[in-house]
Structures are given as C-alpha cells and as structure tokens.
Design a protein around this motif. Structure first.
Motif, PDB file in Angstrom:
ATOM      1  N   ILE A  50       0.836  -1.196   0.000  1.00 51.28           N
ATOM      2  CA  ILE A  50       0.000   0.000   0.000  1.00 51.28           C
ATOM      3  C   ILE A  50       0.874   1.251   0.000  1.00 51.28           C
ATOM      4  O   ILE A  50       0.638   2.200  -0.764  1.00 51.28           O
ATOM      5  CB  ILE A  50      -0.945  -0.002   1.209  1.00 51.28           C
ATOM      6  CG1 ILE A  50      -1.987  -1.115   1.087  1.00 51.28           C
ATOM      7  CG2 ILE A  50      -1.653   1.350   1.345  1.00 51.28           C
ATOM      8  CD1 ILE A  50      -2.838  -1.292   2.322  1.00 51.28           C
ATOM      9  N   GLY A  51       1.899   1.265   0.856  1.00 49.85           N
ATOM     10  CA  GLY A  51       2.804   2.411   0.901  1.00 49.85           C
ATOM     11  C   GLY A  51       3.516   2.634  -0.417  1.00 49.85           C
ATOM     12  O   GLY A  51       3.630   3.767  -0.903  1.00 49.85           O
ATOM     13  N   LEU A  52       3.987   1.551  -1.035  1.00 48.04           N
ATOM     14  CA  LEU A  52       4.672   1.675  -2.324  1.00 48.04           C
ATOM     15  C   LEU A  52       3.739   2.218  -3.403  1.00 48.04           C
ATOM     16  O   LEU A  52       4.139   3.057  -4.218  1.00 48.04           O
ATOM     17  CB  LEU A  52       5.224   0.312  -2.750  1.00 48.04           C
ATOM     18  CG  LEU A  52       6.435  -0.223  -1.976  1.00 48.04           C
ATOM     19  CD1 LEU A  52       6.753  -1.655  -2.389  1.00 48.04           C
ATOM     20  CD2 LEU A  52       7.652   0.667  -2.195  1.00 48.04           C
ATOM     21  N   SER A  53       2.503   1.744  -3.409  1.00 44.92           N
ATOM     22  CA  SER A  53       1.563   2.184  -4.442  1.00 44.92           C
ATOM     23  C   SER A  53       1.187   3.644  -4.280  1.00 44.92           C
ATOM     24  O   SER A  53       0.815   4.306  -5.262  1.00 44.92           O
ATOM     25  CB  SER A  53       0.305   1.308  -4.411  1.00 44.92           C
ATOM     26  OG  SER A  53      -0.404   1.489  -3.196  1.00 44.92           O
ATOM     27  N   LEU A  54       1.273   4.173  -3.048  1.00 46.71           N
ATOM     28  CA  LEU A  54       0.878   5.553  -2.808  1.00 46.71           C
ATOM     29  C   LEU A  54       2.008   6.550  -3.044  1.00 46.71           C
ATOM     30  O   LEU A  54       1.749   7.754  -3.113  1.00 46.71           O
ATOM     31  CB  LEU A  54       0.357   5.714  -1.380  1.00 46.71           C
ATOM     32  CG  LEU A  54      -0.994   5.072  -1.072  1.00 46.71           C
ATOM     33  CD1 LEU A  54      -1.318   5.196   0.397  1.00 46.71           C
ATOM     34  CD2 LEU A  54      -2.091   5.704  -1.909  1.00 46.71           C
ATOM     35  N   LEU A  55       3.236   6.075  -3.157  1.00 43.61           N
ATOM     36  CA  LEU A  55       4.359   6.999  -3.363  1.00 43.61           C
ATOM     37  C   LEU A  55       4.184   7.797  -4.647  1.00 43.61           C
ATOM     38  O   LEU A  55       4.412   9.018  -4.677  1.00 43.61           O
ATOM     39  CB  LEU A  55       5.678   6.221  -3.384  1.00 43.61           C
ATOM     40  CG  LEU A  55       6.077   5.531  -2.082  1.00 43.61           C
ATOM     41  CD1 LEU A  55       7.431   4.838  -2.234  1.00 43.61           C
ATOM     42  CD2 LEU A  55       6.116   6.515  -0.920  1.00 43.61           C
ATOM     43  N   SER A  56       3.797   7.120  -5.725  1.00 40.62           N
ATOM     44  CA  SER A  56       3.594   7.831  -6.986  1.00 40.62           C
ATOM     45  C   SER A  56       2.405   8.777  -6.901  1.00 40.62           C
ATOM     46  O   SER A  56       2.396   9.834  -7.545  1.00 40.62           O
ATOM     47  CB  SER A  56       3.378   6.822  -8.122  1.00 40.62           C
ATOM     48  OG  SER A  56       2.242   6.005  -7.873  1.00 40.62           O
ATOM     49  N   VAL A  57       1.400   8.424  -6.090  1.00 41.22           N
ATOM     50  CA  VAL A  57       0.249   9.316  -5.905  1.00 41.22           C
ATOM     51  C   VAL A  57       0.696  10.618  -5.251  1.00 41.22           C
ATOM     52  O   VAL A  57       0.293  11.715  -5.665  1.00 41.22           O
ATOM     53  CB  VAL A  57      -0.834   8.631  -5.048  1.00 41.22           C
ATOM     54  CG1 VAL A  57      -1.992   9.589  -4.791  1.00 41.22           C
ATOM     55  CG2 VAL A  57      -1.337   7.376  -5.734  1.00 41.22           C
ATOM     56  N   GLY A  58       1.543  10.514  -4.227  1.00 38.71           N
ATOM     57  CA  GLY A  58       2.055  11.706  -3.564  1.00 38.71           C
ATOM     58  C   GLY A  58       2.855  12.594  -4.503  1.00 38.71           C
ATOM     59  O   GLY A  58       2.738  13.824  -4.484  1.00 38.71           O
ATOM     60  N   MET A  59       3.657  11.986  -5.383  1.00 38.21           N
ATOM     61  CA  MET A  59       4.438  12.765  -6.332  1.00 38.21           C
ATOM     62  C   MET A  59       3.547  13.421  -7.380  1.00 38.21           C
ATOM     63  O   MET A  59       3.805  14.542  -7.825  1.00 38.21           O
ATOM     64  CB  MET A  59       5.473  11.862  -7.007  1.00 38.21           C
ATOM     65  CG  MET A  59       6.601  11.395  -6.091  1.00 38.21           C
ATOM     66  SD  MET A  59       7.615  12.757  -5.449  1.00 38.21           S
ATOM     67  CE  MET A  59       6.972  12.880  -3.770  1.00 38.21           C
ATOM     68  N   GLY A  64       1.219  18.939  -9.049  1.00 37.22           N
ATOM     69  CA  GLY A  64       0.049  19.705  -9.432  1.00 37.22           C
ATOM     70  C   GLY A  64      -1.129  18.860  -9.849  1.00 37.22           C
ATOM     71  O   GLY A  64      -2.218  19.393 -10.106  1.00 37.22           O
ATOM     72  N   GLY A  65      -0.951  17.558  -9.969  1.00 39.45           N
ATOM     73  CA  GLY A  65      -2.037  16.689 -10.391  1.00 39.45           C
ATOM     74  C   GLY A  65      -1.780  16.130 -11.769  1.00 39.45           C
ATOM     75  O   GLY A  65      -1.572  16.876 -12.734  1.00 39.45           O
ATOM     76  N   SER A  66      -1.759  14.830 -11.875  1.00 40.13           N
ATOM     77  CA  SER A  66      -1.490  14.177 -13.155  1.00 40.13           C
ATOM     78  C   SER A  66      -2.535  14.580 -14.194  1.00 40.13           C
ATOM     79  O   SER A  66      -3.736  14.617 -13.914  1.00 40.13           O
ATOM     80  CB  SER A  66      -1.489  12.659 -12.977  1.00 40.13           C
ATOM     81  OG  SER A  66      -1.220  12.007 -14.204  1.00 40.13           O
ATOM     82  N   GLY A  67      -2.065  14.896 -15.404  1.00 40.58           N
ATOM     83  CA  GLY A  67      -2.968  15.270 -16.488  1.00 40.58           C
ATOM     84  C   GLY A  67      -3.047  16.752 -16.744  1.00 40.58           C
ATOM     85  O   GLY A  67      -3.581  17.170 -17.778  1.00 40.58           O
ATOM     86  N   LEU A  68      -2.528  17.577 -15.827  1.00 40.05           N
ATOM     87  CA  LEU A  68      -2.538  19.020 -16.038  1.00 40.05           C
ATOM     88  C   LEU A  68      -1.532  19.416 -17.115  1.00 40.05           C
ATOM     89  O   LEU A  68      -0.486  18.790 -17.268  1.00 40.05           O
ATOM     90  CB  LEU A  68      -2.204  19.757 -14.735  1.00 40.05           C
ATOM     91  CG  LEU A  68      -3.256  19.767 -13.618  1.00 40.05           C
ATOM     92  CD1 LEU A  68      -2.734  20.585 -12.452  1.00 40.05           C
ATOM     93  CD2 LEU A  68      -4.567  20.333 -14.120  1.00 40.05           C
TER      94      LEU A  68
END
Length: 339
Positions: A50-59, A64-68
């Motif tokens: 879970i922690g590993l999967s959330l690291l990319s979310v934090g970045m 600014g949010g993926s897709g901007l």
C-alpha cells in the motif's frame, strides 16, 4: 467493462456492486474463521505494498495533479515544498496537543500561499469558479436520490457479481492491511478479530448501500494516524460529520475540492512514506527464514510488479481477468498456508 456491456449496462453494474458489497460484509463477519490464515508476514506485505503504491500518488499531487498541462511547473513544486516544510517545522515546534495539528497547519498555510500566487498574478493555482458552477447546477443544498426510485433500477447478474466480488476481495485485503497498520502504528498492538470484522463489514455493507465501487478504508489516513497518534472515536466522528455536510451542501464540497493538488502533495508525501515504514516495522518482527523470503519476494514481484506494468491485461476479457485474479489469490493462499 460491465457498464459498457449492452446486456448489463449501468444497472447491471450497480446490481453487481450491491451483491458484492453484501458478500464482503459476510466475509468480514466471518473473520474469526479465517483470521489465523492471515499471518503477520502477509499483513506486513500488504501494508508495504500500500505504501509503495501511494508513493507515486504523492508525487503526482506534488506536481500539481497528473494530467494538467502545467504538471511539474515550478510553482506547483514550490508550493508543495513550502507545505512540507511547514508541516515538518510545526511538528517539531508545536507543543502538546497542538503538535498533532502539523498537517492542518501545513494545509492552511499552503492554501494561503496558493492564494498569494493568484493575487500576485504568478500562477493560477486556484479555481473558485467550480464553487459558483456547483451552486448553479445543484443549489446550496442537495439530498441523494435512491436508485430504486429512478429509471435506472439495478438488476442482478451472476457473472457480473463474480467479477465485482474479486474487486471487493482485493479491497478487503487492503482494508485488512490498513486497519492492521493503524493498530500497530497508533495503538502499538496487533489488530483484534472484532476490529477486523467491523472494518470489513462496514466496507462491504456501506458499499452496498451506496452502490459505488468499494467504499474502502482510505489508506492515506494510516500515515496521518501514525504521525499524529490521534485515533479516538470522537475525532473520527467529527471528520465523518464534516464529510457528510460537504456532501449535503455542494458549495462546501466544492471549496474542499478547490485545495490545490500540490498543497495536498506537500501534506501527504511523508504520510504515504510512513505507511511503508509501518509495514517494514511489522515485517522486522517476523522470522526471516526461507518461507518468509518466498512469500515476501513473490508478493512484491507479482503484486507491485503487475500494477506498474501498463497494458498487461489489455488482451483479457473481464471474465478472463476475473479467472486470472482468482487463480492468483488461490495461489497466494496456498503459498501462505502450506509452504
């Protein structure tokens, strides 16, 4: 895939979710019969994953949010860094109960910094038009409409149910890991059977009531609880009340939604890392033998590796994908049970 199937559609998807949520709730209530198979090394692997999967979310948040179009712009990175520094400084300078407010302090000051960037014309980091747009579309107050009183009445298909049930089992595994991490990180003890039963039952039955894909434990909160140590029911109840008010009053929900992603990134990046840290702490208490090596290695190689490989399931139908996931879960169970 279910909702785009002409034989099932949106109504078939909602019906499958209602059935699968009840299924997860029953699985949760029967936790005392299968809890012994969930060994500490398995729980540790889930929490670390879970922690590993959330690291990319934090970045993604930090940028600014993926897709901007301006993702990764200097002002997003600056505001995220500023927010993180405020959180860290507040954590070490504030005393007593106020020390636990370091995330909130960072959130508020980061939001104010974003407003300064707008007022000074440096960067458009906030968009308040969504608040007025939400008011014009919905109004100041809105109650949810029960799906059974609309034209989209759900119906139940056994094939769709089995497909969604797999998703709910994955959600149950995440909830198990998250609640275990909360107990070990904040209460410094292992999770009780009653607590595991309650968390899984609430996940399942609340998802059935909502008709939404798994309403599961928000894993980001594991990091927040671990960092602050605040885990009493009154605080959690107040947080739930705020969320309910945000859903009933659209302007309030739109205001919360206006918080820049970079501000959230600065607040959450260390929280996400702390989840992985708690999993490592759980893992260090396990016996490091050949069995642990096999379980941990395959868990991360397959579990984390599959999520990082884009398109690996693109050639599978939803039924083939469900069969594959069922086979993987059976293999994981046999590995942890008999190896």
């Amino acid at each position: 895939m279910i909702s785009t199937n002409p034989d099932l559609g949106y109504e078939g998807m909602v019906g499958a979710i209602i059935m699968a949520g009840i299924f997860e709730g029953i699985v949760g209530l029967s936790a005392k019969y299968w809890r012994r198979f969930l060994t500490p090394v398995v729980s540790a692997c889930v929490v670390i994953a879970i922690g590993l999967s959330l690291l990319s979310v934090g970045m993604d948040y930090w940028g600014g949010g993926s897709g901007l179009e301006d993702f990764g712009a200097w002002y997003h990175l600056f505001v995220g860094t500023f927010t993180l520094i405020v959180c860290l400084v507040s954590r070490y300078l504030l005393k007593g109960v106020y020390k636990n407010l370091n995330i909130l302090v960072g959130l508020v000051l980061g939001y104010l910094m974003a407003i300064v960037f707008i007022v000074s014309g440096i960067a458009p980091m906030l968009d308040f038009s969504s608040v007025s747009q939400r008011i014009s579309q919905i109004g100041y107050f809105s109650l949810p409409t029960l799906v059974f009183f609309t034209e989209h009445k759900p119906f139940f298909d056994i094939g769709a149910f089995f497909t969604i049930a797999i998703v709910f089992l994955v959600s149950a595994a995440e909830t198990t890991g998250a609640t275990t991490a909360v107990c070990t990180g904040a209460l410094h003890r292992d999770i009780k059977v009653e607590e595991l039963q309650g968390s899984l039952a609430v996940d399942g039955f609340s998802s059935s009531i909502s008709g939404c894909l798994p309403l599961t434990s928000f894993s980001q909160n594991v990091g927040l609880v671990t960092m602050t140590g605040v885990i009493n029911r009154f605080t959690i109840c107040i947080g739930a009340l705020i969320l309910i008010l945000a859903s009933l009053f659209p302007p309030l929900g739109a205001f919360f939604n206006s918080i820049p992603q970079s501000v959230l990134g600065g607040c959450t990046v260390m929280m996400f890392g702390s989840i992985m840290y708690e999993g490592i702490k759980m893992l260090k208490d396990c016996v490091f033998d050949d069995q642990t090596m096999i379980i941990v290695s395959l868990s991360f190689c397959i579990g984390v590796g599959l999520t990082q490989t884009t398109g690996i399931f693109s050639q599978l139908s939803h039924r083939q994908l469900a069969m594959f996931l069922m086979a993987m879960q059976l293999q994981a169970y046999l590995l942890s049970r008999y190896y």
